[in-house]
Scaffold this active site. Structure first.
Site, PDB file in Angstrom:
ATOM      1  N   LYS A 207       3.187   8.849  24.323  1.00  0.00           N
ATOM      2  CA  LYS A 207       2.253   9.044  25.440  1.00  0.00           C
ATOM      3  C   LYS A 207       0.880   9.556  24.985  1.00  0.00           C
ATOM      4  O   LYS A 207      -0.123   9.298  25.644  1.00  0.00           O
ATOM      5  CB  LYS A 207       2.850   9.991  26.480  1.00  0.00           C
ATOM      6  CG  LYS A 207       4.018   9.380  27.249  1.00  0.00           C
ATOM      7  CD  LYS A 207       4.528  10.316  28.330  1.00  0.00           C
ATOM      8  CE  LYS A 207       5.766   9.766  29.000  1.00  0.00           C
ATOM      9  NZ  LYS A 207       6.225  10.583  30.129  1.00  0.00           N
TER      10      LYS A 207
ATOM     11  N   ASP B 133       3.056   9.989  35.866  1.00  0.00           N
ATOM     12  CA  ASP B 133       4.021  11.086  36.030  1.00  0.00           C
ATOM     13  C   ASP B 133       3.474  12.097  37.046  1.00  0.00           C
ATOM     14  O   ASP B 133       4.237  12.726  37.787  1.00  0.00           O
ATOM     15  CB  ASP B 133       4.281  11.797  34.696  1.00  0.00           C
ATOM     16  CG  ASP B 133       5.134  10.962  33.749  1.00  0.00           C
ATOM     17  OD1 ASP B 133       5.953  10.152  34.231  1.00  0.00           O
ATOM     18  OD2 ASP B 133       4.981  11.111  32.518  1.00  0.00           O
TER      19      ASP B 133
END
Ligand code: NAP
Length: 287
Positions: free
Chosen positions: A65, A119
Site C-alpha cells: 500500500k 479503507d
C-alpha cells in the site's frame, strides 16, 4: 471485457473477486476481477505492467500500500494517509478517450494512474450504513498501523474528535500529530477512554488469532457506543459479542471490507454499487 484486480503478497484466498464480480453481474457489466502476487520488490513494476495490459483498476493490499505511492498520482486523502489501496487507470491507453498531459517542452506524457485510499471510506460508510452519526462524535481508534491510520483520518474528516490508542505509544502519537485535532497515547487508560467514547474502532489484530482476546474490557462498553471491529476473521469477535451484550451498536469487519470495495467499484465504474448483491457474495464467502 474489462479487467480489474488485486495485488498483494501473499494474496491468499481473497474475498474481493467474488464480491466485485457479484457487483458486475448485478449491473450487467462485462468485467472480471483477478488476483496477482508480484514479488516483494515488484509493486511499482506491477502497476506499470497492469497499465500496459489495459487493466482498468487495481486494489492493493499488504505489503504494497505504501510501495505503490510513487507509481500513482495519489489523491489528497491517500497522500495524507500515506497509503493507496485502489488504483484507477482510467480509459485504456491508446484508445480515443485517452488524454495526455502536455509537458513543459511541448511534448506529451501519459498521465499516471490515480491512487485512492478507500479503507477510509470503508470505515465511515460502515458506520453511516448502521445509522451512526460521526460529526461531533468522540472517537477512539485502537491501533496505529495501516487500518488505524485510515480510520483516524476518516473519522476526523467526518467531524469526529479522534484519540488514537496504541500498544507502541510513539506510533499513536506520531499518527495523532498527522490527524487534525487528534490526540494519541497508550493502552493503560483504555477503560476510561471507552467509557467516554461515542465511536470505537478496533484497528489492531487482537481478536484474530485468539478468538477470546479483546482490546477492551467488556465492562467499559456501553449502550451509547458504536463499535467497529476491523478484524473479519473471525467475523464475530469477542469485542463484538461483548458490545452486543452491553447494548452497543456492533459493526463487524466485513462491513468495512465491503464498503472499501464498494468505494473502489464506484470510482472505477462511475456507477452506484449494488450494495446488497456485493454484501451477499462477501458474506457467503465468509460462511
Ligand atoms: P498493521 O499495520 O500490522 O498494524 C497492526 C496494529 O495492531 C498495530 O497498531 C499494532 O500495535 C497492533 N497490535 C498487534 N498485536 C497487538 C497486541 N497483541 N496487542 C495490542 N496491539 C496489537 O495491521 P493493519 O493492516 O492495520 O491491520 C490491523 C487489523 O485490521 C488486522 O486484523 C486486519 O485484518 C484488519 N483490517 C481490516 C480491514 C477491513 O476492511 N475490515 C482492512 C484493513 C485491515 P503496535 O504498533 O504496537 O505493533
Amino acid at each position: 471485457m474489462d479487467v480489474y484486480g488485486l495485488i498483494g503478497n501473499p494474496v491468499g484466498h481473497s474475498l474481493s473477486p467474488p464480491m466485485h464480480e457479484a457487483g458486475y453481474e448485478a449491473l450487467d457489466i462485462d468485467a472480471r476481477y483477478v488476483t496477482f502476487e508480484p514479488g516483494l520488490d515488484a509493486a511499482a513494476r506491477a502497476v506499470d505492467g497492469a497499465a500496459a495490459l489495459g487493466v482498468r483498476g487495481l486494489n492493493v493490499t499488504i505489503p504494497f500500500k505504501r510501495d505503490v505511492l510513487d507509481a500513482v498520482d495519489p489523491d489528497p486523502l491517500a497522500e495524507r494517509i500515506g497509503a493507496v489501496n485502489t488504483i484507477d487507470f482510467g480509459p485504456v491507453s491508446g484508445t480515443a478517450d485517452t488524454t495526455d498531459d502536455r509537458t513543459a517542452d511541448g511534448g506529451t506524457a501519459e498521465r499516471r494512474p490515480s491512487g485512492y485510499n478507500t479503507d477510509a471510506a470503508g470505515v465511515t460508510r460502515a458506520f453511516t450504513h448502521h445509522g451512526v452519526e460521526l460529526a461531533g462524535a468522540d472517537a477512539l481508534v485502537i491501533g496505529a498501523g495501516g487500518a488505524g491510520r485510515a480510520a483516524a483520518f476518516a473519522l476526523a474528516d467526518a467531524g469526529a474528535t479522534v484519540h488514537v490508542a496504541n500498544r507502541t505509544v510513539d506510533r499513536a502519537v506520531a499518527l495523532a500529530d498527522d490527524v487534525p485535532g487528534a490526540t494519541g497515547g497508550g493502552l493503560a487508560d483504555m477503560a476510561d477512554r471507552v467509557s467516554a467514547a461515542d465511536v470505537l474502532v478496533n484497528a489492531t489484530s487482537v481478536g484474530m488469532e485468539d478468538p477470546d482476546s479483546t482490546p477492551v474490557p467488556a465492562e467499559a462498553l456501553h449502550s451509547d457506543l458504536a463499535v467497529l471491529d476491523a478484524v473479519y476473521t473471525p467475523i464475530e469477535t469477542r469485542l463484538l459479542r461483548d458490545a452486543v451484550d452491553r447494548g452497543a451498536t456492533a459493526v463487524d469487519g466485513a462491513w468495512m471490507l465491503l464498503f472499501q470495495g464498494i468505494e473502489a467499484f464506484e470510482i472505477w465504474t462511475g456507477e452506484a454499487a449494488p450494495v446488497e448483491a456485493m454484501n451477499a457474495a462477501l458474506r457467503a464467502e465468509l460462511g
